[in-house]
Design an enzyme around this catalytic site. Structure first.
Site, short mmCIF file in Angstrom:
data_model
loop_
_atom_site.label_atom_id
_atom_site.label_comp_id
_atom_site.label_asym_id
_atom_site.label_seq_id
_atom_site.Cartn_x
_atom_site.Cartn_y
_atom_site.Cartn_z
N TYR A 22 4.24 1.32 16.91
CA TYR A 22 3.44 2.35 16.24
C TYR A 22 2.87 3.41 17.18
CZ TYR A 22 3.67 -1.15 12.54
OH TYR A 22 4.12 -2.05 11.60
N ASP A 82 0.87 0.31 -9.58
CA ASP A 82 0.37 0.73 -10.90
C ASP A 82 -0.65 1.86 -10.78
OD1 ASP A 82 2.03 -1.07 -12.13
OD2 ASP A 82 0.45 -2.51 -12.67
N HIS A 95 6.11 5.72 6.29
CA HIS A 95 5.99 4.63 7.27
C HIS A 95 6.31 5.21 8.63
CE1 HIS A 95 5.55 1.80 4.08
NE2 HIS A 95 6.59 2.36 3.48
C1 DQA Z 1 4.15 0.44 8.28
C2 DQA Z 1 5.28 -0.57 8.06
C3 DQA Z 1 4.79 -1.80 7.35
O1 DQA Z 1 5.85 -2.73 7.18
C4 DQA Z 1 3.71 -2.46 8.16
O2 DQA Z 1 3.20 -3.59 7.47
C5 DQA Z 1 2.62 -1.56 8.57
C6 DQA Z 1 2.97 -0.19 8.99
C7 DQA Z 1 4.60 1.65 9.11
O3 DQA Z 1 3.87 2.65 9.13
O4 DQA Z 1 5.65 1.60 9.76
O5 DQA Z 1 1.46 -1.92 8.65
O6 DQA Z 1 3.73 0.91 7.02
#
Ligand code: DQA
Length: 142
Positions: A22, A82, A95
């Site tokens: 990340y 929902d 993501h």
């Molecule tokens: C995420 C991907 C998800 O699978 C994970 O649980 C996250 C971060 C991403 O930004 O890549 O917390 O949403």
């Protein structure tokens, strides 16, 4: 134009957790970069680790578009699904990581079906690309 950026569970740990996945910037730093890039847009940033709070934020949102990184809620929260379905503001799913290159449980999103679109795998730029999608729509009716 006003855009609301919602980050879900564990995204407050960005820059601290799994930096290889990340990145090293904190969520506050990422949000500051986004706000600086979209000076002409009113940007609101919200993060919660609590599923119901995210639902309430979606229900009460007053903006032109929502950019949602629901974190792990993405993969199993029918409540957030929902909540998205219950509002008329378009939501773009984002993501930072490419979830399709990761564990199998991350390949399934229960929210994609009710979102306008999804952007995955571009780190911080996933949020920026999602915001751009709203500006493109505004300017070119695309
Ligand atoms: C995420 C991907 C998800 O699978 C994970 O649980 C996250 C971060 C991403 O930004 O890549 O917390 O949403």
């Amino acid at each position: 134009m006003k855009l609301l950026f919602i980050n879900g569970v564990n995204l407050n740990m960005t820059g601290v957790r799994e930096r290889g996945v990340y990145g090293t910037q904190t969520l506050d730093e990422i949000n500051a970069d986004i706000a600086a890039r979209f000076k002409e847009v009113e940007c609101e940033f919200y993060q919660s680790n609590i599923e119901g709070e995210i639902c309430t934020k979606l229900h009460t949102a007053k903006c032109d578009g929502i950019i949602l990184n629901a974190g792990a809620f993405t993969h199993y929260s029918y409540a957030i699904r929902d909540a998205i379905a219950s509002i008329s503001i378009p939501v773009v799913e984002v993501h930072m990581s490419n979830v399709f290159k990761r564990e199998e449980f991350r390949h399934k999103s229960v929210i994609s079906e009710v979102c306008a679109g999804s952007i995955v795998g571009f780190g911080k730029n996933s949020y920026i690309l999602a915001a751009e999608s709203f500006l493109l729509k505004q300017n070119f009716q695309g």
